[in-house]
Design a protein around this motif. Sequence first.
Motif, mmCIF file in Angstrom:
data_model
loop_
_atom_site.group_PDB
_atom_site.id
_atom_site.type_symbol
_atom_site.label_atom_id
_atom_site.label_comp_id
_atom_site.label_asym_id
_atom_site.label_seq_id
_atom_site.Cartn_x
_atom_site.Cartn_y
_atom_site.Cartn_z
ATOM 1 N N UNK A 197 35.272 56.380 42.062
ATOM 2 C CA UNK A 197 36.247 55.729 41.183
ATOM 3 C C UNK A 197 37.602 55.811 41.892
ATOM 4 N N UNK A 198 38.046 54.689 42.426
ATOM 5 C CA UNK A 198 39.182 54.678 43.350
ATOM 6 C C UNK A 198 39.935 53.363 43.238
ATOM 7 N N UNK A 199 41.267 53.470 43.301
ATOM 8 C CA UNK A 199 42.098 52.273 43.215
ATOM 9 C C UNK A 199 42.372 51.640 44.577
ATOM 10 N N UNK A 200 41.807 52.208 45.652
ATOM 11 C CA UNK A 200 41.978 51.641 46.978
ATOM 12 C C UNK A 200 43.266 52.025 47.668
ATOM 13 N N UNK A 217 32.680 57.510 55.103
ATOM 14 C CA UNK A 217 32.577 56.621 56.255
ATOM 15 C C UNK A 217 31.775 55.364 56.026
ATOM 16 N N UNK A 218 31.522 54.987 54.783
ATOM 17 C CA UNK A 218 30.751 53.776 54.506
ATOM 18 C C UNK A 218 31.661 52.550 54.583
ATOM 19 N N UNK A 219 31.209 51.493 55.223
ATOM 20 C CA UNK A 219 32.022 50.276 55.270
ATOM 21 C C UNK A 219 32.015 49.567 53.920
ATOM 22 N N UNK A 220 33.003 48.702 53.727
ATOM 23 C CA UNK A 220 33.054 47.905 52.505
ATOM 24 C C UNK A 220 31.789 47.078 52.371
ATOM 25 N N UNK A 221 31.241 47.035 51.170
ATOM 26 C CA UNK A 221 30.032 46.269 50.929
ATOM 27 C C UNK A 221 28.748 46.993 51.240
ATOM 28 N N UNK A 222 28.820 48.241 51.687
ATOM 29 C CA UNK A 222 27.600 48.994 51.969
ATOM 30 C C UNK A 222 26.796 49.150 50.677
ATOM 31 N N UNK A 226 29.235 52.340 45.659
ATOM 32 C CA UNK A 226 29.811 51.564 44.560
ATOM 33 C C UNK A 226 31.222 52.094 44.295
ATOM 34 N N UNK A 227 32.227 51.258 44.551
ATOM 35 C CA UNK A 227 33.620 51.624 44.290
ATOM 36 C C UNK A 227 34.055 50.973 42.993
ATOM 37 N N UNK A 228 34.608 51.772 42.096
ATOM 38 C CA UNK A 228 35.054 51.304 40.783
ATOM 39 C C UNK A 228 36.560 51.513 40.701
#
Length: 242
Positions: A197-200, A217-222, A226-228
């Motif tokens: 859970x992160x605002x980036x 270390x996961x790239x975006x879209x991995x 799941x980023x919320x």
Amino acid sequence: MNQPSQRPGHRPGDEPDSDPLAAGRMLGRRRRVTTRAEPPPEREPLGPGGPLRPERAEVLLGGGHLVDPPDRPAPRFPQSRVPWVVAQIRDALDDWRIGPGSTVITGAARGADILIAEEAYARGAALRLCLAQPPEEFERDSVHLPGTDWTARFRRLLRQALRVEVLSDGPEHQSRANAWMVELATALSPEPYAIVVWDGRPGDGPGGTADLMDRLGYPAGDPRLRVIDPTPDRSTAPPAPR
């Protein structure tokens, strides 16, 4: 075991709690406390004709922002956003079939950690709680919020967890805790799933959610991640302080 009925407005942890914190007063470096876990409720099976699911995620790392204190200048994760964040967490847990046979590693702070732990436990997953400080200090610094039930929910999770572990005192304990949790998760599975859970944005200090993302270390879209984003519409939110 039948799952307890839910009253309107009822949340996990609303029930009166005994104080389980005494068990952590004598903890040493990464010393483990194994609590007497409550039996997890049964999970309803997927109905016929439902969408295809990937293989069950056996290890899940959960983390992210604390729910805001009321005096936070720019809202990031206000209490009002909790129901929306819970809905996103449930979607991820359903997609990855988190349930019996899954292990969830999280830090147990108010907000992201507690919400992920509660929802995973409700599906039958085993909880491994990793505290950056001894329980009483952790509750004071990372859980308690006046006028809310986060403390009761935290104490309930201490009873439900299969393991409660505490990092030894030291500088930058939150950054060290992030590294510790990633190490534990990757030791159990080389490619653990993760809900963050992160605002980036960079955090308020060292060792925040941005640090956890860097360590994963996961790239975006991995597909394992799941980023919320819990932040309200930024067009209506007050500007962040300079």
